[in-house]
Design a protein around this motif. Structure first.
Motif, mmCIF file in Angstrom:
data_model
loop_
_atom_site.group_PDB
_atom_site.id
_atom_site.type_symbol
_atom_site.label_atom_id
_atom_site.label_comp_id
_atom_site.label_asym_id
_atom_site.label_seq_id
_atom_site.Cartn_x
_atom_site.Cartn_y
_atom_site.Cartn_z
ATOM 1 N N ALA A 1 21.274 1.452 15.361
ATOM 2 C CA ALA A 1 21.006 0.701 16.585
ATOM 3 C C ALA A 1 22.198 -0.132 17.048
ATOM 4 C CB ALA A 1 19.789 -0.205 16.382
ATOM 5 N N ASP A 2 23.125 -0.436 16.118
ATOM 6 C CA ASP A 2 24.267 -1.267 16.495
ATOM 7 C C ASP A 2 25.294 -0.523 17.334
ATOM 8 O OD1 ASP A 2 24.712 0.258 14.183
ATOM 9 O OD2 ASP A 2 26.413 -0.969 13.583
ATOM 10 N N VAL A 3 25.243 0.829 17.349
ATOM 11 C CA VAL A 3 26.214 1.585 18.156
ATOM 12 C C VAL A 3 25.556 2.327 19.322
ATOM 13 C CG1 VAL A 3 27.822 1.878 16.234
ATOM 14 C CG2 VAL A 3 26.097 3.635 16.683
ATOM 15 N N TYR A 4 24.233 2.378 19.345
ATOM 16 C CA TYR A 4 23.509 3.050 20.418
ATOM 17 C C TYR A 4 22.804 2.025 21.300
ATOM 18 C CZ TYR A 4 23.747 7.874 18.596
ATOM 19 O OH TYR A 4 24.155 9.115 18.190
ATOM 20 N N ASP A 5 22.685 2.346 22.573
ATOM 21 C CA ASP A 5 21.741 1.626 23.420
ATOM 22 C C ASP A 5 20.700 2.648 23.890
ATOM 23 O OD1 ASP A 5 22.754 3.063 25.639
ATOM 24 O OD2 ASP A 5 24.206 1.485 26.084
ATOM 25 N N THR A 6 19.701 2.203 24.586
ATOM 26 C CA THR A 6 18.598 3.080 24.985
ATOM 27 C C THR A 6 19.073 4.269 25.813
ATOM 28 O OG1 THR A 6 17.083 1.195 24.984
ATOM 29 C CG2 THR A 6 16.366 3.164 26.156
ATOM 30 N N ALA A 7 19.985 4.019 26.751
ATOM 31 C CA ALA A 7 20.477 5.086 27.626
ATOM 32 C C ALA A 7 21.217 6.158 26.825
ATOM 33 C CB ALA A 7 21.394 4.502 28.700
ATOM 34 N N GLU A 8 22.042 5.731 25.871
ATOM 35 C CA GLU A 8 22.804 6.693 25.045
ATOM 36 C C GLU A 8 21.876 7.499 24.151
ATOM 37 O OE1 GLU A 8 26.997 4.207 24.556
ATOM 38 O OE2 GLU A 8 25.267 3.720 23.297
ATOM 39 N N TYR A 9 20.875 6.839 23.590
ATOM 40 C CA TYR A 9 19.917 7.535 22.736
ATOM 41 C C TYR A 9 19.132 8.566 23.550
ATOM 42 C CZ TYR A 9 16.225 8.272 19.278
ATOM 43 O OH TYR A 9 15.345 8.830 18.377
ATOM 44 N N ASN A 10 18.696 8.178 24.743
ATOM 45 C CA ASN A 10 17.968 9.109 25.611
ATOM 46 C C ASN A 10 18.846 10.300 25.996
ATOM 47 O OD1 ASN A 10 15.701 7.499 25.566
ATOM 48 N ND2 ASN A 10 16.178 6.451 27.498
ATOM 49 N N ARG A 11 20.118 10.035 26.213
ATOM 50 C CA ARG A 11 21.049 11.114 26.572
ATOM 51 C C ARG A 11 21.193 12.111 25.418
ATOM 52 N NH1 ARG A 11 26.900 11.692 26.890
ATOM 53 N NH2 ARG A 11 27.441 13.049 28.639
ATOM 54 N N SER A 12 21.272 11.614 24.208
ATOM 55 C CA SER A 12 21.378 12.511 23.053
ATOM 56 C C SER A 12 20.112 13.355 22.908
ATOM 57 C CB SER A 12 21.624 11.714 21.769
ATOM 58 O OG SER A 12 20.481 10.988 21.379
ATOM 59 N N GLN A 13 18.947 12.767 23.217
ATOM 60 C CA GLN A 13 17.692 13.508 23.141
ATOM 61 C C GLN A 13 17.624 14.595 24.215
ATOM 62 O OE1 GLN A 13 15.145 9.987 23.377
ATOM 63 N NE2 GLN A 13 14.343 10.459 21.352
ATOM 64 N N GLU A 14 18.079 14.271 25.405
ATOM 65 C CA GLU A 14 18.084 15.258 26.480
ATOM 66 C C GLU A 14 19.026 16.411 26.170
ATOM 67 O OE1 GLU A 14 16.083 15.467 29.089
ATOM 68 O OE2 GLU A 14 15.065 13.720 28.222
ATOM 69 N N TYR A 15 20.162 16.090 25.571
ATOM 70 C CA TYR A 15 21.124 17.128 25.179
ATOM 71 C C TYR A 15 20.494 18.081 24.166
ATOM 72 C CZ TYR A 15 25.275 19.129 22.873
ATOM 73 O OH TYR A 15 26.196 19.979 22.326
ATOM 74 N N GLN A 16 19.828 17.518 23.153
ATOM 75 C CA GLN A 16 19.181 18.343 22.140
ATOM 76 C C GLN A 16 18.091 19.221 22.755
ATOM 77 O OE1 GLN A 16 20.116 18.667 18.979
ATOM 78 N NE2 GLN A 16 21.764 17.180 19.231
ATOM 79 N N LYS A 17 17.334 18.655 23.697
ATOM 80 C CA LYS A 17 16.259 19.425 24.334
ATOM 81 C C LYS A 17 16.817 20.575 25.164
ATOM 82 C CE LYS A 17 12.981 15.562 24.603
ATOM 83 N NZ LYS A 17 12.327 14.574 25.496
ATOM 84 N N GLU A 18 17.897 20.326 25.889
ATOM 85 C CA GLU A 18 18.491 21.393 26.709
ATOM 86 C C GLU A 18 19.054 22.510 25.839
ATOM 87 O OE1 GLU A 18 20.609 21.033 30.274
ATOM 88 O OE2 GLU A 18 20.099 18.929 30.598
ATOM 89 N N LYS A 19 19.724 22.117 24.742
ATOM 90 C CA LYS A 19 20.250 23.131 23.826
ATOM 91 C C LYS A 19 19.119 23.954 23.229
ATOM 92 C CE LYS A 19 22.707 21.167 20.719
ATOM 93 N NZ LYS A 19 23.568 21.184 19.515
ATOM 94 N N GLU A 20 18.058 23.274 22.834
ATOM 95 C CA GLU A 20 16.929 23.970 22.213
ATOM 96 C C GLU A 20 16.263 24.920 23.197
ATOM 97 O OE1 GLU A 20 14.288 25.439 19.676
ATOM 98 O OE2 GLU A 20 15.997 24.172 19.166
ATOM 99 N N LYS A 21 16.134 24.501 24.447
ATOM 100 C CA LYS A 21 15.514 25.359 25.467
ATOM 101 C C LYS A 21 16.328 26.649 25.650
ATOM 102 C CE LYS A 21 13.838 23.218 28.975
ATOM 103 N NZ LYS A 21 13.719 22.478 30.266
ATOM 104 N N ALA A 22 17.650 26.511 25.689
ATOM 105 C CA ALA A 22 18.512 27.688 25.836
ATOM 106 C C ALA A 22 18.431 28.590 24.613
ATOM 107 C CB ALA A 22 19.960 27.244 26.074
ATOM 108 N N GLU A 23 18.420 27.980 23.430
ATOM 109 C CA GLU A 23 18.339 28.752 22.196
ATOM 110 C C GLU A 23 16.997 29.466 22.078
ATOM 111 O OE1 GLU A 23 19.187 25.889 19.202
ATOM 112 O OE2 GLU A 23 21.310 25.691 19.777
ATOM 113 N N GLN A 24 15.922 28.797 22.560
ATOM 114 C CA GLN A 24 14.598 29.409 22.543
ATOM 115 C C GLN A 24 14.587 30.665 23.414
ATOM 116 O OE1 GLN A 24 11.616 28.793 21.114
ATOM 117 N NE2 GLN A 24 11.509 26.648 20.537
ATOM 118 N N PHE A 25 15.138 30.562 24.613
ATOM 119 C CA PHE A 25 15.175 31.714 25.518
ATOM 120 C C PHE A 25 15.941 32.869 24.874
ATOM 121 C CE2 PHE A 25 17.078 34.224 28.945
ATOM 122 C CZ PHE A 25 15.943 34.532 29.684
ATOM 123 N N GLN A 26 17.080 32.543 24.258
ATOM 124 C CA GLN A 26 17.875 33.578 23.602
ATOM 125 C C GLN A 26 17.110 34.219 22.446
ATOM 126 O OE1 GLN A 26 21.728 32.280 22.231
ATOM 127 N NE2 GLN A 26 22.317 34.305 21.513
#
Length: 418
Positions: free
Chosen positions: A41-66
């Motif tokens: 928590a000392d290096v992340y803020d809410t916006a950065e954490y949400n961004r990392s989650q969105e990145y993981q979700k987008e990657k997973e969606k593409a990998e799922q389609f493949q």
């Protein structure tokens, strides 16, 4: 087993593996909704954490389609016998050509060549989307279309030369020694594994990246001081132009003894302080001091021996070729059939290797903490995770089956960093 039984066993294995992976993916994505772990928590803020989650979700969606696309394609190839039909067509064409004298080698090599090209053509659109859409969107991609194409060409040439020679050698040994081929090929592959590990940074890496000796300065002085303190002589320290493809950072060692080299991505040097870089270096040194590199190499060689022995039991089984759609026996089809039939065995051994690898990572972290600084390594791991938009809350089942490194939060916990 007869050909029909083998065919449906292969299809059953593929379906089971596909379903397990989809369940794991679902659990892993669902776990992204977890709260931000307190020890980062000392290096992340809410916006950065949400961004990392969105990145993981987008990657997973593409990998799922493949994965859905590839699964459907595999089932089609197997149920319709297209793999065997392709081999029979190539073999018939070879027998009618000037290559008929060498039909055994020509048929098998051409078949693998066609499969390699077809597989790459199918996977390339997914690779392009991942590189130029997802990675670009989140600020990671630094590759250009020209560089992407050049990497493809180099990869093709390397696969043709190195892969072609290895397959041709395997075919020669099978033709000459019958089912006793496995132990000779095992010895040759073992030597190749050791050689490539020793000379990877000298022979293969320069084909894709530029290595520049680290110049004199504070970083080099700090690295040399650490190496002297820990009796870890390394004279070859290089900066690799990783930034030409991605903003993601990494570091690794290569080779043994006097051939040992430290390679630092330029992105790593740019994104971390000198104390953090020394802590990362100490972690890598821990792998050498704890004999992890040799341990994993010996395990890899042992695994290869087991797989080759098992392969020797099936390599001349005509029913495997017929199960894949051929009208006769084919070494190439039997190699593919073996890979499919024994994928559960390779999955189990992969899990065991990952368990050992995660244990080694904890040991390397402990070594770095004791010889450098746990606090600096902790900061480095947090910043690496933040910069790379890593998944901070992977599902335990997914970690157990797929992760070679423990999640960063667990590594921090193990070092007592809260």
């Amino acid at each position: 087993m007869d050909a029909i039984t083998i065919k449906y066993l292969i299809i059953g294995i593929l379906i089971f593996d596909f379903l397990v992976e989809r369940i794991l993916d679902y659990l892993n994505i669902k776990n992204l909704s977890a709260a931000l772990p307190s020890n980062v928590a000392d290096v992340y803020d809410t916006a950065e954490y949400n961004r990392s989650q969105e990145y993981q979700k987008e990657k997973e969606k593409a990998e799922q389609f493949q994965s859905y696309f590839q699964f459907a394609l595999y089932i089609l190839l197997l149920t319709q016998g297209y793999l065997g039909g392709l081999y029979d067509y190539i073999q018939a064409s070879v027998l009618q050509s000037s290559l008929s004298t060498y039909s055994f080698y020509a048929s098998n090599l051409l078949f693998f060549g066609v499969l390699f090209i077809a597989s790459d053509l199918i996977s390339t659109p997914f690779s392009i989307y991942n590189t130029f859409v997802i990675e670009e969107k989140y600020g990671f991609n630094k590759s250009t279309v020209k560089l992407f194409i050049m990497d493809k060409i180099k990869g093709y040439l390397l696969a043709i030369i190195l892969g072609g020679v290895i397959i041709a050698l395997l075919l020669f040994l099978i033709q000459t020694l019958d089912t006793s081929f496995w132990w000779i090929f095992w010895l040759i592959i073992s030597v190749l594994i050791v050689t490539l590990n020793m000379f990877y940074t000298s022979l293969l890496l320069p084909l894709f990246n530029k290595l520049t000796p680290l110049g004199d300065g504070e970083l080099k002085t700090a690295i040399q001081a650490y190496c002297v303190k820990e009796n870890f002589p390394v004279d070859n320290i290089y900066i690799m132009d990783g930034s030409k493809r991605s903003n993601k950072a990494n570091a690794f060692f290569s080779g043994f003894g006097k051939k040992k080299k430290i390679v630092l991505f330029d992105t790593l040097v740019d994104q971390h302080s000198i104390p953090e870089l020394i802590a990362i270096l100490a972690h890598e040194a821990g792998h050498f001091k704890k004999k992890h590199i040799i341990q994993m190499m010996v395990l890899s060689v042992f695994q290869m021996g087991v797989y080759l022995f098992l392969l020797s039991l099936l390599i001349k089984n005509e029913n495997v070729s017929v199960a894949l759609g051929s009208t006769g026996n084919s070494i190439a089809l039997n190699l593919i059939g073996f890979g499919l039939l024994f994928s559960p065995v390779s999955s189990i051994t992969g899990i065991l290797v990952n368990v050992l690898s995660r244990k080694n990572e904890y040991e390397a972290d402990a070594f770095a903490a004791s010889t450098s600084s746990a606090a600096d390594l902790g900061i480095a791991l947090k910043n690496l995770s933040k910069k790379n938009l890593s998944n901070l809350t992977p599902h335990p089942a997914y970690v157990f089956l797929h992760y070679s490194h423990p999640p960063v939060t667990q590594r921090l916990d193990a070092m007592g960093i809260k």
